[in-house]
Scaffold this motif. Structure first.
Motif, PDB file in Angstrom:
ATOM      1  N   THR A   1       0.843  -1.192   0.000  1.00 45.72           N
ATOM      2  CA  THR A   1       0.000   0.000   0.000  1.00 45.72           C
ATOM      3  C   THR A   1       0.881   1.246   0.000  1.00 45.72           C
ATOM      4  OG1 THR A   1      -1.762  -1.121   1.218  1.00 45.72           O
ATOM      5  CG2 THR A   1      -1.755   1.288   1.272  1.00 45.72           C
ATOM      6  N   PRO A   2       0.653   2.178  -0.907  1.00 49.64           N
ATOM      7  CA  PRO A   2       1.456   3.406  -0.941  1.00 49.64           C
ATOM      8  C   PRO A   2       1.446   4.116   0.413  1.00 49.64           C
ATOM      9  CG  PRO A   2       0.093   3.252  -2.903  1.00 49.64           C
ATOM     10  CD  PRO A   2      -0.347   2.145  -1.994  1.00 49.64           C
TER      11      PRO A   2
ATOM     12  N   GLN B   1      -3.584 -19.337  12.988  1.00 49.26           N
ATOM     13  CA  GLN B   1      -4.959 -19.478  13.443  1.00 49.26           C
ATOM     14  C   GLN B   1      -5.452 -20.870  13.071  1.00 49.26           C
ATOM     15  OE1 GLN B   1      -6.210 -15.722  11.291  1.00 49.26           O
ATOM     16  NE2 GLN B   1      -7.444 -15.495  13.152  1.00 49.26           N
ATOM     17  N   SER B   2      -5.821 -21.642  14.066  1.00 44.79           N
ATOM     18  CA  SER B   2      -6.322 -23.003  13.830  1.00 44.79           C
ATOM     19  C   SER B   2      -5.364 -23.807  12.959  1.00 44.79           C
ATOM     20  CB  SER B   2      -7.712 -22.953  13.191  1.00 44.79           C
ATOM     21  OG  SER B   2      -8.624 -22.260  14.013  1.00 44.79           O
ATOM     22  N   GLY B   3      -4.072 -23.633  13.208  1.00 45.66           N
ATOM     23  CA  GLY B   3      -3.068 -24.389  12.492  1.00 45.66           C
ATOM     24  C   GLY B   3      -2.719 -23.863  11.112  1.00 45.66           C
ATOM     25  N   ARG B   4      -3.300 -22.734  10.717  1.00 46.39           N
ATOM     26  CA  ARG B   4      -3.033 -22.162   9.397  1.00 46.39           C
ATOM     27  C   ARG B   4      -2.393 -20.789   9.536  1.00 46.39           C
ATOM     28  NH1 ARG B   4      -8.754 -23.422   6.254  1.00 46.39           N
ATOM     29  NH2 ARG B   4      -8.643 -25.702   6.353  1.00 46.39           N
ATOM     30  N   SER B   5      -1.513 -20.473   8.614  1.00 53.29           N
ATOM     31  CA  SER B   5      -0.850 -19.172   8.633  1.00 53.29           C
ATOM     32  C   SER B   5      -1.778 -18.095   8.098  1.00 53.29           C
ATOM     33  CB  SER B   5       0.423 -19.214   7.792  1.00 53.29           C
ATOM     34  OG  SER B   5       1.391 -20.051   8.385  1.00 53.29           O
ATOM     35  N   SER B   6      -1.856 -16.997   8.809  1.00 48.06           N
ATOM     36  CA  SER B   6      -2.591 -15.821   8.358  1.00 48.06           C
ATOM     37  C   SER B   6      -1.601 -14.697   8.142  1.00 48.06           C
ATOM     38  CB  SER B   6      -3.646 -15.398   9.393  1.00 48.06           C
ATOM     39  OG  SER B   6      -4.645 -16.374   9.539  1.00 48.06           O
ATOM     40  N   PHE B   7      -1.597 -14.124   6.966  1.00 45.83           N
ATOM     41  CA  PHE B   7      -0.695 -13.032   6.614  1.00 45.83           C
ATOM     42  C   PHE B   7      -1.501 -11.739   6.547  1.00 45.83           C
ATOM     43  CE2 PHE B   7       1.041 -16.943   4.917  1.00 45.83           C
ATOM     44  CZ  PHE B   7       2.379 -16.878   5.268  1.00 45.83           C
ATOM     45  N   PHE B   8      -0.951 -10.654   7.103  1.00 43.18           N
ATOM     46  CA  PHE B   8      -1.674  -9.404   7.156  1.00 43.18           C
ATOM     47  C   PHE B   8      -0.722  -8.243   7.362  1.00 43.18           C
ATOM     48  CE2 PHE B   8      -1.073 -10.816  11.432  1.00 43.18           C
ATOM     49  CZ  PHE B   8      -0.900  -9.668  12.188  1.00 43.18           C
ATOM     50  N   CYS B   9      -1.209  -7.047   7.086  1.00 44.71           N
ATOM     51  CA  CYS B   9      -0.461  -5.830   7.369  1.00 44.71           C
ATOM     52  C   CYS B   9      -0.989  -5.232   8.672  1.00 44.71           C
ATOM     53  CB  CYS B   9      -0.630  -4.809   6.236  1.00 44.71           C
ATOM     54  SG  CYS B   9       0.104  -3.195   6.626  1.00 44.71           S
ATOM     55  N   PRO B  10      -0.139  -5.097   9.693  1.00 45.84           N
ATOM     56  CA  PRO B  10      -0.620  -4.591  10.988  1.00 45.84           C
ATOM     57  C   PRO B  10      -1.058  -3.134  10.942  1.00 45.84           C
ATOM     58  CG  PRO B  10       1.780  -4.734  10.965  1.00 45.84           C
ATOM     59  CD  PRO B  10       1.307  -5.360   9.693  1.00 45.84           C
ATOM     60  N   GLN B  11      -0.664  -2.414   9.921  1.00 41.29           N
ATOM     61  CA  GLN B  11      -1.041  -1.000   9.824  1.00 41.29           C
ATOM     62  C   GLN B  11      -2.310  -0.826   9.003  1.00 41.29           C
ATOM     63  OE1 GLN B  11       2.222   1.782   9.320  1.00 41.29           O
ATOM     64  NE2 GLN B  11       1.037   2.953   7.806  1.00 41.29           N
ATOM     65  N   CYS B  12      -2.448  -1.575   7.941  1.00 39.70           N
ATOM     66  CA  CYS B  12      -3.611  -1.418   7.056  1.00 39.70           C
ATOM     67  C   CYS B  12      -4.825  -2.215   7.506  1.00 39.70           C
ATOM     68  CB  CYS B  12      -3.247  -1.845   5.633  1.00 39.70           C
ATOM     69  SG  CYS B  12      -1.965  -0.827   4.844  1.00 39.70           S
ATOM     70  N   GLN B  13      -4.581  -3.266   8.295  1.00 37.11           N
ATOM     71  CA  GLN B  13      -5.670  -4.139   8.706  1.00 37.11           C
ATOM     72  C   GLN B  13      -5.885  -4.032  10.211  1.00 37.11           C
ATOM     73  OE1 GLN B  13      -3.787  -7.369   5.892  1.00 37.11           O
ATOM     74  NE2 GLN B  13      -5.750  -8.158   6.626  1.00 37.11           N
ATOM     75  N   ARG B  14      -7.042  -3.563  10.599  1.00 36.97           N
ATOM     76  CA  ARG B  14      -7.331  -3.349  12.032  1.00 36.97           C
ATOM     77  C   ARG B  14      -8.573  -4.135  12.467  1.00 36.97           C
ATOM     78  NH1 ARG B  14      -4.370   1.101  13.861  1.00 36.97           N
ATOM     79  NH2 ARG B  14      -2.560   1.243  12.501  1.00 36.97           N
TER      80      ARG B  14
END
Length: 283
Positions: free
Chosen positions: A258-259, A270-283
């Motif tokens: 994200t610019p 989560q429940s044995g699966r990897s969750s990828f996210f941006c800590p700044q863009c996703q709240r």
């Protein structure tokens, strides 16, 4: 495991080679994959004409002139390959038989459809076409994301007052068919939602807004030919390219795209699966 876009890509690749064609010979080279094959599977397939090829969630179904449908699931390492016919601009000659070619269908047009599965986590079965989705593997699956039954009103009611994390709620195949870990991560990034957010805490307008985002992400992935991860290949052997568009999935430690965002992509389990996210863009 292949998700809806990968399965739809394979279905589209198989369609011109199989639809309207008769299975002149079926070779079943072992008694089972993940589960045992149905009785006399080779005999029941040989001589049958493929009337239509469709997809339900992550399953491909070939409707046959015999009143049965061949159900196919790729599992974690399954591949369905085409040879002997022109696919796009390329002609794929019949390869030499391989060790893990478990089911081979020879079509009337000279095409050969090979189900290859090294780890045997895939599945094949024959079911009565007239029973529709009554098969045990299909009976509890929710609406298709591109179907009329999957809409803003449905999703808000389905997820209302639930304490489940939004990531888990969208992975539930009873909520929506075909979504898997990869594309849920991408949808939540576009929605600006942290994967651990509780569904019940989200306004109805936010939940409703997930419907077009889910459709957009899946449509883009299908258009790109599906994502090629590990053993997945398109039916004609060509790789898919949506993985080059991933904004978060598999990008732990890399900069957010994200610019003006200065954060790096993070991963949680989560429940044995990897969750990828941006800590700044996703709240």
């Amino acid at each position: 495991m292949p998700e809806l876009p990968e399965v739809e890509t394979v279905r589209r690749g198989l369609e011109p080679a199989m639809t309207g064609q008769t299975i002149t010979h079926a070779a079943v080279n072992r008694p089972d994959l993940r589960w045992p094959f149905p009785p006399r599977m080779a005999e029941r397939l040989t001589g049958a004409k493929v009337i239509a090829l469709r997809r339900r969630s992550k399953y491909i179904l070939a409707d046959l002139s015999t009143g049965e449908s061949l159900l196919m699931h790729l599992g974690m390492s399954g591949r369905i390959l085409i040879s002997g016919v022109l696919q796009g601009d390329f002609h794929h000659d019949h390869p030499a038989p391989a060790k893990h070619d478990h089911v081979v269908l020879t079509m009337g047009n000279g095409a050969r459809i090979t189900f290859n599965d090294a780890r045997r986590f895939g599945a094949m079965d024959l079911l009565d076409t007239g029973l529709g989705d009554a098969h045990p593997l299909l009976a509890s699956i929710g609406p298709e994301p591109f179907g009329n039954g999957f809409n803003e009103s449905y999703l808000t009611q389905r997820l209302k007052n639930r304490a489940t994390p939004i990531k888990s709620a969208l992975l539930d195949q009873q909520t929506v068919a075909g979504l898997g870990n990869i594309y849920v991560c991408e949808v939540l990034y576009r929605a600006g939602l942290h994967p651990a957010r509780k569904v019940g805490d989200l306004p109805a307008t936010i939940v409703a807004g997930l419907v077009p985002l889910i459709r957009d992400v899946l449509a883009e992935a299908i258009e790109a030919g599906g994502s090629s991860l590990r053993d997945y290949r398109q039916a004609d052997g060509e790789l898919g390219y949506f993985q080059h568009r991933f904004r978060v999935y598999g990008r732990e430690g890399e900069p957010c795209t994200t610019p003006e965002c200065t954060a790096d992509i993070q991963r949680i389990v989560q429940s044995g699966r990897s969750s990828f996210f941006c800590p700044q863009c996703q709240r």
